[in-house]
Design an enzyme around this catalytic site. Structure first.
Site, mmCIF file in Angstrom:
data_model
loop_
_atom_site.group_PDB
_atom_site.id
_atom_site.type_symbol
_atom_site.label_atom_id
_atom_site.label_comp_id
_atom_site.label_asym_id
_atom_site.label_seq_id
_atom_site.Cartn_x
_atom_site.Cartn_y
_atom_site.Cartn_z
ATOM 1 N N HIS A 166 0.000 0.983 16.040
ATOM 2 C CA HIS A 166 1.159 1.379 15.247
ATOM 3 C C HIS A 166 2.448 1.214 16.052
ATOM 4 O O HIS A 166 3.458 1.812 15.719
ATOM 5 C CB HIS A 166 1.060 2.842 14.822
ATOM 6 N N GLU A 187 -4.181 -6.532 3.057
ATOM 7 C CA GLU A 187 -2.946 -7.212 3.470
ATOM 8 C C GLU A 187 -2.957 -8.690 3.114
ATOM 9 O O GLU A 187 -1.941 -9.249 2.708
ATOM 10 C CB GLU A 187 -2.712 -7.034 4.970
ATOM 11 N N PRO A 237 -4.774 -8.900 9.156
ATOM 12 C CA PRO A 237 -5.546 -9.487 8.060
ATOM 13 C C PRO A 237 -4.744 -10.503 7.229
ATOM 14 O O PRO A 237 -5.332 -11.331 6.552
ATOM 15 C CB PRO A 237 -5.911 -8.270 7.196
ATOM 16 N N GLN A 271 2.276 -1.770 6.075
ATOM 17 C CA GLN A 271 2.596 -0.415 6.565
ATOM 18 C C GLN A 271 3.002 -0.336 8.035
ATOM 19 O O GLN A 271 3.901 0.415 8.397
ATOM 20 C CB GLN A 271 1.410 0.509 6.313
ATOM 21 N N GLU A 324 0.841 -1.192 0.000
ATOM 22 C CA GLU A 324 0.000 0.000 0.000
ATOM 23 C C GLU A 324 0.878 1.245 0.000
ATOM 24 O O GLU A 324 1.724 1.394 0.879
ATOM 25 C CB GLU A 324 -0.902 -0.015 1.248
HETATM 26 C C1 LIG Z 1 -5.587 -3.019 7.970
HETATM 27 C C2 LIG Z 1 -4.931 -1.694 7.728
HETATM 28 N N1 LIG Z 1 -4.069 -1.569 6.711
HETATM 29 C C3 LIG Z 1 -3.437 -0.398 6.497
HETATM 30 C C4 LIG Z 1 -3.682 0.674 7.285
HETATM 31 C C5 LIG Z 1 -2.950 1.987 7.049
HETATM 32 N N2 LIG Z 1 -3.915 2.960 6.513
HETATM 33 C C6 LIG Z 1 -4.519 3.821 7.341
HETATM 34 S S1 LIG Z 1 -5.669 4.723 6.549
HETATM 35 C C7 LIG Z 1 -5.345 3.975 5.070
HETATM 36 C C8 LIG Z 1 -6.133 4.365 3.860
HETATM 37 C C9 LIG Z 1 -7.602 4.227 4.077
HETATM 38 O O1 LIG Z 1 -8.309 4.584 2.941
HETATM 39 P P1 LIG Z 1 -9.872 4.558 2.910
HETATM 40 O O2 LIG Z 1 -10.395 3.264 3.436
HETATM 41 O O3 LIG Z 1 -10.294 4.931 1.546
HETATM 42 O O4 LIG Z 1 -10.312 5.668 3.956
HETATM 43 P P2 LIG Z 1 -9.923 7.218 4.010
HETATM 44 O O5 LIG Z 1 -8.749 7.344 4.923
HETATM 45 O O6 LIG Z 1 -9.645 7.683 2.634
HETATM 46 O O7 LIG Z 1 -11.101 7.883 4.612
HETATM 47 C C10 LIG Z 1 -4.337 3.042 5.217
HETATM 48 C C11 LIG Z 1 -3.783 2.235 4.127
HETATM 49 C C12 LIG Z 1 -4.595 0.500 8.339
HETATM 50 N N3 LIG Z 1 -4.885 1.498 9.184
HETATM 51 N N4 LIG Z 1 -5.209 -0.682 8.531
#
Ligand SMILES: Cc1ncc(C[n+]2csc(CCOP(=O)(O)OP(=O)(O)O)c2C)c(N)n1
Lengths: 377, 324
Positions: free
Chosen positions: B129, B60, B89, B82, B29
């Site tokens: 985190h 993931e 997952p 990340q 990601e």
């Molecule tokens: C399982 C998981 N993978 C990766 C992350 C890191 N991460 C945090 S926010 C995000 C993007 C989320 O995008 P979206 O679902 O479209 O929501 P938005 O933040 O755009 O509202 C990522 C990859 C996470 N928090 N949880």
């Protein structure tokens, strides 16, 4: 046998209030008694303004080192408020991600909690009694299953309650999303899936997130009614959620709403969207800001004046200032807080860790380390 | 030779290995255009193209499951997750597929992939985190678990990991990412997986640690009286464990403190203490001590330093085993 069409459908897009603040008369009429009243619109606009101020202040707190990472809600307020307005406070459940502050506040979460949370303090995650929300959810895509479960329990217990769950476009890529939607469809539970399609999952644009043309169509696979809505349009968000809510209460099962909106800020304060986003896109979306649109609407109906605006801005500032003060003046959490909520009753070993703040055994419990025996010699 | 931090050293290793071996690819990601949330893969997509540095959908299990398939079919995937909190997952793919594939197929099908994951606390991050999952993945069979603490080791270990014929969990202590620099050669060199490093030699007590806690241990050493002579060991690889180095050291010093960020119960400290008890029982002058995280949720950042095994707690434990 000739080939025949096994399945055919289309995805509807709903917008009631356009970008210039003009209401579609025919669609508005269709809403009948479900159309938002002037008073509701005014209140929503005020709430939105206060939440926008909250967002901007939170950003500044982070920049000045007074708070940790913060995900801004800017630009997405109409999704949160339009949908939350259609739900009953204290009766329906909100199972949110982390970009729906406005909805959580409407449903009873004290405003300083969210700041407290991002200030790295567990107490910000505590849910006050009677408030039917779950805590902010950091892992992407996992909480929708809880919404399905909550709705399932409501169905089993014959409770008149609907669960609304919010998630981003990126979240629809996670397996858990599909499991949540599938269970909800199969079990016909009173759950509303609200996808906040804000175009981006950090740096990944929607085209790299999914090859399907809409997020709304994903729901088709799980047998639920689905619609795409202009997420910056409070009226459309309200109407779509209202409909889904009615369906849920009638026992007709889950629904899906794709709210098309845009993240007007960086993903979080740890992100720099200028690395991957075209500023032209951002500018185009700034013009579609739900606040501007609503203000234009109110003005066109002579329901809003510059003086009111000025007064509201001052009020928003005062409220947020007070909220920040409350959050910042909270006494530092007790170190024992780390332990106290691990179990209802602390196991002995954990109690020793709490009372001595140590993980070594020497000195914390002389008997255990054999020191007692030695001392006796 | 350039002075690099951990992020730069890993970036250099990735670039050099992608140059050398066109089977190597990066996926995850935000790893492409954005260069990863910690910028570890910065510039690599520009240099190697979108087919070799791939921004995937947010999934993931998808990332690691497809990496397993890529590895089975001749590629050398280096997926990035990340933050350690988001390994969840993908857990099933890692432990039930990656780790077992070789055994299940009697060696016919293997999974040479390297999963890069930032781990650990101390950077005021939000919840999920800041955890330290090395014991979990060491407990599962068929996985190698590596955690460098320095830029030099990171580069050498990463090259070794990518070239390793088996799946490697490559844990990067994010607290060290930009906090420490050292000279990192441009040359192609590897650091052997499974070999610990003696950071400083000593006779009175052995301190065993890894990841960001190495720097806490060094700080603790600075606070000790000059006549205390500590042997500090950076494990670098958590599994397979370099038993020889730790056993030899504790045979010499007779005393040992193990420090790690993860919770105490069933942490790697427990494993190490048992190995020492089995192999050098008669040489021990004091009970082996652990300085670890508590058996609690890693607290949100206001209290994280109370949880982490910081220098004062390590120093205290050293004093105590010396005084025993
Ligand atoms: C399982 C998981 N993978 C990766 C992350 C890191 N991460 C945090 S926010 C995000 C993007 C989320 O995008 P979206 O679902 O479209 O929501 P938005 O933040 O755009 O509202 C990522 C990859 C996470 N928090 N949880």
């Amino acid at each position: 046998m000739p080939r025949k069409v096994a399945y055919k459908t289309q995805i509807e897009h709903l917008q009631i209030l356009d970008e210039n603040g003009k209401l579609d008369a025919k669609l508005a009429k269709e809403q009948g008694k479900h159309l938002l009243s002037d008073e509701q619109v005014q209140q929503s606009y005020e709430h939105m303004t206060i939440c926008r101020q909250y967002d901007e202040v939170a950003f500044k707190l982070q920049r000045s080192g007074r708070m940790g990472t913060f995900p801004q809600n800017k630009g997405q307020e109409a999704v949160a408020i339009g949908s939350a307005l259609a739900a009953r406070k204290g009766q329906d459940w909100l199972v949110s991600a982390y970009r729906e502050n406005a909805a959580l506040f409407m449903h009873g979460l004290p405003m300083h909690y969210v700041l407290t949370y991002w200030m790295g303090d567990e107490r910000g995650s505590k849910i006050p009694e009677g408030v039917k929300i779950t805590p902010l959810s950091v892992p992407i895509g996992t909480h929708m299953l809880h919404a399905t479960g909550i709705a399932w329990a409501a169905k089993i217990r014959k409770e008149d309650s609907v669960a609304l769950t919010y998630f981003g476009d990126g979240a629809t890529s996670e397996g858990d999303f599909h499991e949540a939607a599938n269970f909800a469809g199969v079990l016909k539970v009173p759950c509303i899936f609200i996808c906040q399609n804000n175009s981006w999952a950090i740096s990944v644009p929607r085209e790299k997130q999914t090859a399907s043309e809409t997020f709304a169509q994903k729901a088709l696979a799980y047998g639920m009614p689905t619609i795409q809505v202009d997420g910056n349009d409070l009226f459309a968000m309200y109407a779509a959620t209202r409909q889904a809510h009615e369906r849920a209460r009638k026992g007709e099962g889950p629904s899906f709403i794709e709210a098309v909106t845009y993240r007007l800020a960086d993903h979080t304060t740890a992100d720099d969207a200028s690395r991957y986003r075209d500023p032209k896109d951002l500018d185009a979306w700034k013009a579609k800001d739900p606040l501007i649109r609503l203000r234009k609407y109110l003005e066109s109906k002579d329901l809003w004046t510059d003086e009111q605006q000025e007064a509201l801005e001052a009020k928003a500032k005062a409220i947020v200032q007070e909220v920040v003060k409350t959050a910042e003046e909270m006494p530092k959490p007790d170190i024992t807080d780390i332990f106290d909520y691990t179990f209802e009753e602390l196991p002995e070993s954990l109690r020793v860790q709490r009372d001595t703040m140590r993980t070594t055994s020497l000195g914390q419990d002389p008997e255990q380390a054999g020191l007692g025996a030695r001392a006796a010699h | 030779m350039a002075e690099l931090n951990l992020v730069q050293a890993i970036n250099l290793a990735l670039a050099q290995e992608m140059e050398r071996d066109d089977r190597v690819m990066i996926l995850g990601e935000d790893v492409g255009l954005n260069g990863g949330v910690f910028r570890v893969t910065d510039g690599l997509q520009k240099r190697f193209g979108e087919d070799r540095v791939v921004d995937t959908p947010l999934a993931e299990s998808g990332i690691l499951g497809t990496s397993i398939g890529l590895a089975i079919n001749g590629m050398r995937p280096v997926p990035e997750i990340q933050f350690e909190g988001f390994l969840g997952p993908a857990y099933d793919q890692i432990v039930h597929h990656a780790g077992r594939m070789r055994t299940r197929t009697r060696g016919a099908v293997t999974v040479p992939m390297t999963v890069r994951v930032p781990v650990g606390g101390g950077i005021h991050a939000p919840e999920l985190h800041s955890d330290s999952p090395e014991a979990i993945y060491s407990h599962h069979v068929g996985l190698k678990v590596v955690m460098p603490s320095t830029p030099y080791d990171a580069k050498g270990l990463l090259l070794a990991a990518i070239r390793d014929p088996d799946p490697v969990m490559f844990f990067e202590p994010k607290r060290v990412y930009r906090s420490y620099k050292e000279e990192v050669p441009e040359d192609d060199y590897t650091v052997e997986i499974g070999k610990a490093k003696i950071v400083s030699e000593g006779d009175d007590v052995t301190v065993i640690t890894w990841g960001a806690t190495v720097f806490q241990a060094l700080a603790a050493l600075d606070e000790l009286p000059e006549d205390v002579s500590v042997e500090l060991i950076d494990m670098r690889t958590i599994y397979p464990m370099d038993e020889d180095t730790i056993v030899e050291s504790v045979m010499k010093t007779g005393r040992c403190v193990i420090a790690h960020e993860a919770a105490r119960t069933a942490g790697m400290g427990a494993e190490i203490a048992t190995i020492l008890q089995e192999k050098c029982f008669l040489h021990l002058e004091a009970p082996v001590q652990r300085v670890t995280g508590f058996d609690t949720v890693m607290p949100y950042y206001k209290l994280e330093n109370h949880y982490l095994p910081e220098a004062p707690r390590i120093k205290e434990a050293i004093e105590q085993v010396l005084a025993y």
